[in-house]
Design a protein around this motif. Structure first.
Motif, short mmCIF file in Angstrom:
data_model
loop_
_atom_site.label_atom_id
_atom_site.label_comp_id
_atom_site.label_asym_id
_atom_site.label_seq_id
_atom_site.Cartn_x
_atom_site.Cartn_y
_atom_site.Cartn_z
N LEU A 252 49.63 48.24 36.23
CA LEU A 252 48.40 47.46 36.14
C LEU A 252 48.68 45.98 35.89
N LEU A 253 49.53 45.68 34.91
CA LEU A 253 49.83 44.28 34.58
C LEU A 253 50.54 43.57 35.73
N PRO A 254 51.56 44.16 36.36
CA PRO A 254 52.17 43.48 37.51
C PRO A 254 51.19 43.20 38.64
N ALA A 255 50.23 44.11 38.86
CA ALA A 255 49.26 43.92 39.94
C ALA A 255 48.41 42.68 39.70
N PHE A 256 47.86 42.55 38.50
CA PHE A 256 47.01 41.41 38.22
C PHE A 256 47.81 40.12 38.10
N THR A 257 49.03 40.23 37.60
CA THR A 257 49.87 39.03 37.55
C THR A 257 50.13 38.49 38.95
N GLY A 258 50.47 39.39 39.88
CA GLY A 258 50.70 38.96 41.26
C GLY A 258 49.45 38.39 41.91
N ALA A 259 48.30 39.04 41.70
CA ALA A 259 47.06 38.57 42.33
C ALA A 259 46.63 37.22 41.79
N LEU A 260 46.69 37.03 40.47
CA LEU A 260 46.24 35.78 39.87
C LEU A 260 47.25 34.66 40.12
N LEU A 261 48.52 34.97 40.05
CA LEU A 261 49.53 33.95 40.35
C LEU A 261 49.44 33.54 41.82
#
Length: 342
Positions: A252-261
């Protein structure tokens, strides 16, 4: 004859700073780890292991385009991958039918998220956290809290080849990511639906006034996210080859990190497909290099958490700068939809 005004240096840095950072990290780690990092094995590992986080990052990006967040992604991934193995191992389904059922189920879960958010008028954080918790409960019920392990005969080789196979010498999951990214790019950047989604995320009230069906567009975004989660679940099942009821939350955290970054690159100030792919590449290179340097296990969540905070800050800055510079929506106003809003 007037030409297009040159872009300021700040815009170029904002647009292409992240790809440049990727190249810089590769050079730094190659110099620091000349025997292990600049190798085909490292490239192969990055392309294969980061395929699932990349698909999930794309899934997280689509609702963000409309101004919503889907916190059920990790729970949905866990449920999808155990359901695939449950249908194949315990129920004896042919693996193509099991995969298709799970992907369709993922899309249906996305529809449910969109309906709850838009027609139930519940904030997307709360709504998707609630539906995600329900998915986690279903995962526990399906597995009984234990792993799903294939028998001595194992899983069908054609199914495991979905992850293990190679094409022109490269891991085949990398081509899944490229294909999905190409489809999403086409929809968001070249089709009217993409313009509608961006308008909804930028100014829902204005979108309604020009005839965009804002609720329907948001449901479409959540449906696409759910479908991508289903695909990622199939890949995870082929990779893990056993069902782990708690594995999905780690993504979950890697997914949102990639999308927001990713919203800080290529087209700064708005979520975009190419930026998301570049962001996943940056994270993959950074984590791989840190791992080869011998960092402890706790550096991974520290890296993702710190990067997420930086990504949110940079995305907010890029969005404010875009508002000061003028509209950042795709060129051309959206065409009025028949029947008004829904």
């Amino acid at each position: 004859m007037t030409g297009r005004a040159p872009r300021p240096a700040g815009h170029l840095i904002g647009s292409y700073g992240l790809p440049a950072l990727t190249v810089l990290l590769v050079l730094v780690f190659s110099l620091a780890l000349p025997r292990t990092f600049p190798t085909l094995d490292t490239a192969d590992s990055i392309l294969s292991t980061q395929s699932i986080p990349a698909v999930l990052a794309l899934a997280a990006m689509v609702p963000i385009v409309t101004g919503s967040f889907d916190l059920s992604l990790g729970y949905g991934l866990g449920l999808a991958h155990v359901l695939v193995l449950k249908l194949i191992v315990d129920e004896g389904w042919p693996w193509p039918l099991a995969c298709l059922a799970v992907v369709v189920g993922g899309a249906a879960a996305g529809v449910l998220n969109g309906v709850v958010v838009e027609f139930g008028r519940i904030d997307s954080f709360i709504a998707t956290l609630g539906t995600g918790s329900m998915m986690y409960a279903i995962t526990g019920w399906v597995t009984g809290g234990s792993r799903i392990v294939p028998g001595p005969q194992g899983l069908p080789p054609a199914f495991t080849d979905l992850y293990d196979a190679r094409f022109i010498g490269l891991p085949v999951p990398a081509f899944y990511v490229l294909g999905l990214a190409a489809v999403l790019w086409l929809v968001l950047e070249r089709l009217p639906l993409g313009r509608y989604l961006y308008v909804v995320g930028s100014n829902p009230r204005a979108a309604e006034l020009v005839g965009v069906r804002t609720r329907t567009c948001t449901v479409y975004a959540f449906t696409a996210a759910g479908l991508l989660v289903g695909l990622a679940g199939v890949l995870l099942a082929a990779q893990q080859q056993q069902g782990n009821p708690s594995v999905g939350l780690d993504y979950l955290l890697p997914a949102f990190t990639g999308a927001l970054l990713g919203s800080t690159a290529i087209r700064p100030g708005r979520p975009n497909v190419l930026g998301t792919v570049v962001a996943v590449a940056v994270l993959a290179v950074g984590l791989t290099g840190i791992g080869q340097l011998g960092a402890d296990f706790w550096t991974v969540p520290l890296f993702y958490g710190g990067t997420l905070l930086i990504a949110v800050g940079l995305a907010g800055y890029a969005s404010r700068r875009q508002l000061r510079a003028g509209p950042g929506l795709p060129p051309g106003p959206p065409e009025p939809a028949e029947g008004g809003t829904e």
